[in-house]
Design an enzyme around this catalytic site. Structure first.
Site, PDB file in Angstrom:
ATOM      1  N   ARG A 160       0.837  -1.204   0.000  1.00  0.00           N
ATOM      2  CA  ARG A 160       0.000   0.000   0.000  1.00  0.00           C
ATOM      3  C   ARG A 160       0.871   1.253   0.000  1.00  0.00           C
ATOM      4  O   ARG A 160       0.614   2.206  -0.753  1.00  0.00           O
ATOM      5  CB  ARG A 160      -0.922  -0.006   1.221  1.00  0.00           C
ATOM      6  CG  ARG A 160      -1.979   1.092   1.195  1.00  0.00           C
ATOM      7  CD  ARG A 160      -2.897   0.977   2.389  1.00  0.00           C
ATOM      8  NE  ARG A 160      -4.089   1.792   2.233  1.00  0.00           N
ATOM      9  CZ  ARG A 160      -5.090   1.804   3.096  1.00  0.00           C
ATOM     10  NH1 ARG A 160      -5.061   1.014   4.169  1.00  0.00           N
ATOM     11  NH2 ARG A 160      -6.146   2.580   2.895  1.00  0.00           N
ATOM     12  N   ARG A 169       6.335   9.918  -6.191  1.00  0.00           N
ATOM     13  CA  ARG A 169       7.728  10.108  -6.596  1.00  0.00           C
ATOM     14  C   ARG A 169       8.017   9.807  -8.058  1.00  0.00           C
ATOM     15  O   ARG A 169       9.105  10.135  -8.543  1.00  0.00           O
ATOM     16  CB  ARG A 169       8.638   9.262  -5.708  1.00  0.00           C
ATOM     17  CG  ARG A 169       8.516   9.603  -4.224  1.00  0.00           C
ATOM     18  CD  ARG A 169       8.807  11.064  -3.941  1.00  0.00           C
ATOM     19  NE  ARG A 169       8.762  11.355  -2.499  1.00  0.00           N
ATOM     20  CZ  ARG A 169       9.066  12.537  -1.961  1.00  0.00           C
ATOM     21  NH1 ARG A 169       9.420  13.537  -2.746  1.00  0.00           N
ATOM     22  NH2 ARG A 169       8.997  12.708  -0.649  1.00  0.00           N
TER      23      ARG A 169
END
Length: 226
Positions: A160, A169
Site C-alpha cells: 500500500r 515520486r
C-alpha cells in the site's frame, strides 16, 4: 545509484488476496491460501484494487538495499512515514579515502556550475578531514558535510505504501534523484506482483493529473522512464 530487492513476502498477490478473502470466508486464512486458485486470486485482486479497499495490501512487504544516493534523497525518502528505515550512520562511520558526492545532472551539465560544485565539495571534504585529524568525533565533524554526501539505506515498505510512493515520486515534478530511485524500485517489484503494480506510477498514468496549476503539462507517454 544501486538498488537491490533484498526480500519480499513470498507470493505477495496470493497473500494479499487471502487476507482480503478472509473477511467473507467461513474458513481460516491458511486453508484459503491453500485452496484459492489463480483465477480466484485475480478476481479478489481486481475487486480490492477497483474498490479502493487497500488495507489488504499492507499484508505484503518489500525490503530494498539502496546504495550510492545522497543525503538530500534520504531526507525526502524518510518522509514516507509508513515505512521502516536503517541508514548508514555518520556518527559511527568515519568517511575515509576519496569523497564522491552525488552531483545533480543540471549542475554537471555546465562546466561553470560543475566547477562551483566541485570547489564547494572539496572545501567541505577538506574541512571534515582536518576536523577528524584534530581529534573531533565523527558525530561532530559531520556537521560540515553537504547534502550531496553519499549514503546507504535499507527500506521496507508494504504494498500500500509502495503504491503511494510510486504515485508521488514518479510524478515528473518529483526531484530527479528520488524519481530515479522510485523507477528502479518499481522495476524490481513489478515482476513479483504484476497485477497489483501494472498501473503503478504517476497519477497521469491512470487518469488526469491532480496537480492543477502545478501540473507539468506533459502527457505521460513523454515522461515515462525508459
Amino acid at each position: 545509484m544501486e538498488v537491490q530487492l533484498l526480500y519480499h513476502t513470498p507470493k505477495p498477490e496470493r497473500a494479499v488476496a487471502t487476507a482480503a478473502r478472509l473477511c467473507y470466508a467461513p474458513v481460516g486464512a491458511a486453508e484459503l491460501m491453500e485452496q484459492m486458485s489463480e483465477a480466484d486470486t485475480a478476481k479478489v485482486l481486481a475487486t480490492i484494487m477497483k474498490s479502493g479497499h487497500h488495507s489488504a495490501l499492507e499484508h505484503a512487504s518489500y525490503t530494498f538495499a539502496v546504495d550510492g544516493v545522497s543525503r538530500a534523497l534520504t531526507h525526502q525518502l524518510v518522509r514516507h512515514r509508513l515505512a521502516s528505515y536503517n541508514q548508514q550512520s555518520q556518527r559511527y562511520v568515519t568517511y575515509e579515502g576519496h569523497f564522491e558526492p552525488v552531483c545533480p545532472p543540471a549542475v554537471a551539465a555546465e562546466s561553470e556550475t560543475a566547477a562551483i560544485f566541485q570547489e564547494a565539495m572539496a572545501a567541505a571534504w577538506a574541512s571534515y578531514g582536518r576536523l577528524i585529524e584534530a581529534g573531533v568525533a565523527a558525530e561532530d565533524a559531520r556537521y560540515v558535510l553537504p547534502n550531496a554526501t553519499v549514503t546507504k539505506i535499507v527500506v521496507t515498505m508494504n504494498i500500500r505504501e509502495l503504491l503511494h510512493f510510486f504515485t508521488v515520486r514518479l510524478c515528473h515534478r518529483a526531484q530527479w534523484e528520488i524519481q530515479d530511485l522510485a523507477a528502479r524500485m518499481l522495476d524490481l517489484v513489478r515482476p513479483t506482483a504484476a497485477y497489483i503494480f501494472v498501473d503503478a506510477g504517476a497519477p497521469c498514468r491512470r487518469s488526469c493529473c491532480p496537480e492543477g496549476a502545478m501540473s507539468c503539462g506533459q502527457p505521460f507517454e513523454r515522461i515515462e522512464r525508459r
